[in-house]
Design an enzyme around this catalytic site. Sequence first.
Site, PDB file in Angstrom:
ATOM      1  N   CYS A  79      -6.996   0.872  12.422  1.00 54.22           N
ATOM      2  CA  CYS A  79      -8.801   1.036  11.825  1.00 54.22           C
ATOM      3  C   CYS A  79      -9.945   0.770  13.075  1.00 54.22           C
ATOM      4  O   CYS A  79     -10.768   0.687  13.056  1.00 54.22           O
ATOM      5  CB  CYS A  79      -8.587  -0.156  11.333  1.00 54.22           C
ATOM      6  SG  CYS A  79      -7.757  -0.245   9.636  1.00 54.22           S
ATOM      7  N   SER A 128       0.762  -1.521  -0.314  1.00 52.29           N
ATOM      8  CA  SER A 128      -0.205   0.088  -0.244  1.00 52.29           C
ATOM      9  C   SER A 128       1.384   1.273   0.005  1.00 52.29           C
ATOM     10  O   SER A 128       1.793   1.567   0.669  1.00 52.29           O
ATOM     11  CB  SER A 128      -1.450  -0.094   1.008  1.00 52.29           C
ATOM     12  OG  SER A 128      -1.929   0.978   0.918  1.00 52.29           O
TER      13      SER A 128
HETATM   14  N1  PLP Z   1      -2.600  -4.330   5.513  1.00 48.66           N
HETATM   15  C1  PLP Z   1      -1.887  -4.394   6.841  1.00 48.66           C
HETATM   16  C2  PLP Z   1      -1.373  -4.543   7.599  1.00 48.66           C
HETATM   17  C3  PLP Z   1      -2.121  -2.628   7.326  1.00 48.66           C
HETATM   18  O1  PLP Z   1      -1.400  -2.504   8.368  1.00 48.66           O
HETATM   19  C4  PLP Z   1      -3.271  -2.254   6.327  1.00 48.66           C
HETATM   20  C5  PLP Z   1      -3.267  -0.897   7.096  1.00 48.66           C
HETATM   21  O2  PLP Z   1      -3.116  -0.229   7.416  1.00 48.66           O
HETATM   22  C6  PLP Z   1      -3.605  -2.664   5.075  1.00 48.66           C
HETATM   23  C7  PLP Z   1      -3.779  -3.458   5.014  1.00 48.66           C
HETATM   24  C8  PLP Z   1      -4.581  -1.683   4.350  1.00 48.66           C
HETATM   25  O3  PLP Z   1      -3.924  -0.799   4.064  1.00 48.66           O
HETATM   26  P1  PLP Z   1      -5.025   0.611   3.058  1.00 48.66           P
HETATM   27  O4  PLP Z   1      -4.989   1.115   4.100  1.00 48.66           O
HETATM   28  O5  PLP Z   1      -4.309   0.811   1.816  1.00 48.66           O
HETATM   29  O6  PLP Z   1      -6.304  -0.316   2.443  1.00 48.66           O
END
Ligand code: PLP
Length: 387
Positions: free
Chosen positions: A325, A199
């Site tokens: 989140c 990301s």
């Molecule tokens: N995977 C992990 C380990 C993350 O820390 C995050 C974001 O906090 C994501 C996936 C999700 O990424 P994005 O914010 O680009 O959707």
Amino acid sequence: MRVYLDHNATTPVAPEVADRMDRAARELWGNASSVHHFGQQAKAAIDDARTHVAALVGGETSEIVFTSSGTESDNFAIRGAADVLEATGRTHLISTAIEHEAVLNTFKALTRRGFRVTLLPVDAGGIVDPDALRDVITNETALVSVMHANNEIGTIQPIGELAAIAKAHGALFHTDAVQTAGKIPIDVKAFGLDMLSISAHKLYGPKGVGALWLRKGVRMLPFMTGGRQERNRRAGTENVAGIVGLGTAAQLAIGTMAVDAERLRLLRDRLEHGVLTTVRGAERNGAAEPRVPNTTNISFDRIESESLLIGLDLDGFAVSSGSACSSGTLEPSHVLKAMGLPHARTLSSIRFSLGTSNTDADIERVITALPPLVEKLRSLTTVGGRR
Ligand code: PLP
């Protein structure tokens, strides 16, 4: 001056990234699918970004598919593989109890479609034991997905070993490398992976852009239906400026990662040592190693993490409790819970995640501010209150 210590939630956009995105937004507005000059200019910029992202993870340029986020990359990898392999009778999926919601909730959704999902446990340090995978994997397993590093505690999983076990059983192996891309070296070939998600906004790039590295030869059903963009793997007109931003962020990370990692490791260790030695009842959560160099997660006895987070914010320090989140909720961290920590400790943890702008002075300030703040909060808390 505020001190930002929440880089695992997101990072500021690097000035070079913002500059190139600005130029791309103004000048590269053609549709990359158009055959005329304007379209080809946009396509060339996307292809240039693709080479940098491929270099960041050690893959081939043609193996990179741009997406709208780390979340989409995870969904694409997991749902795409599940859709293809379902027809072969492989309906078993394996992941871990400490994944990000982007992975956990995708598996949850697949159980409603009839897939059987096994979540591997972690030890008290937050690390998956490869024997746990050996114990549950069968020839019906379609996919194993284990994150490279955990977003809350930073521990790094033995993905090379895990991928080899998956391969021996004919299963695909995916890793969510959102928290490692740009922080530590990644070599998809040496690790023996099939799919890897990243990301942009975790490595000083823009929000709303991600990539999936998809090993050549892995058959996948496109996750989105529509046009033939991204070699028929991801429909939708490309976000050219965003992709240029991710490509620039990847290019910068390749050049600075080693030096940044060493500097951040020293700062992180100074912060961790300072807090653990000056704040009574402070304990690190998760193994010290292997761990990404920028992250420490610390519990403060008899403190509710949200209160400490707000107190720190009022003092000018931005940190997080659990994953970004789920902040704002009083749910205990599923990661700390999976590590078997006592309930009270899962509710009193703070994540400090450092980044390139942090200095020695920032760390001194937070180490100085924490002990009196923690004591003040404890004096306000009824012992044994909510917990
Ligand atoms: N995977 C992990 C380990 C993350 O820390 C995050 C974001 O906090 C994501 C996936 C999700 O990424 P994005 O914010 O680009 O959707």
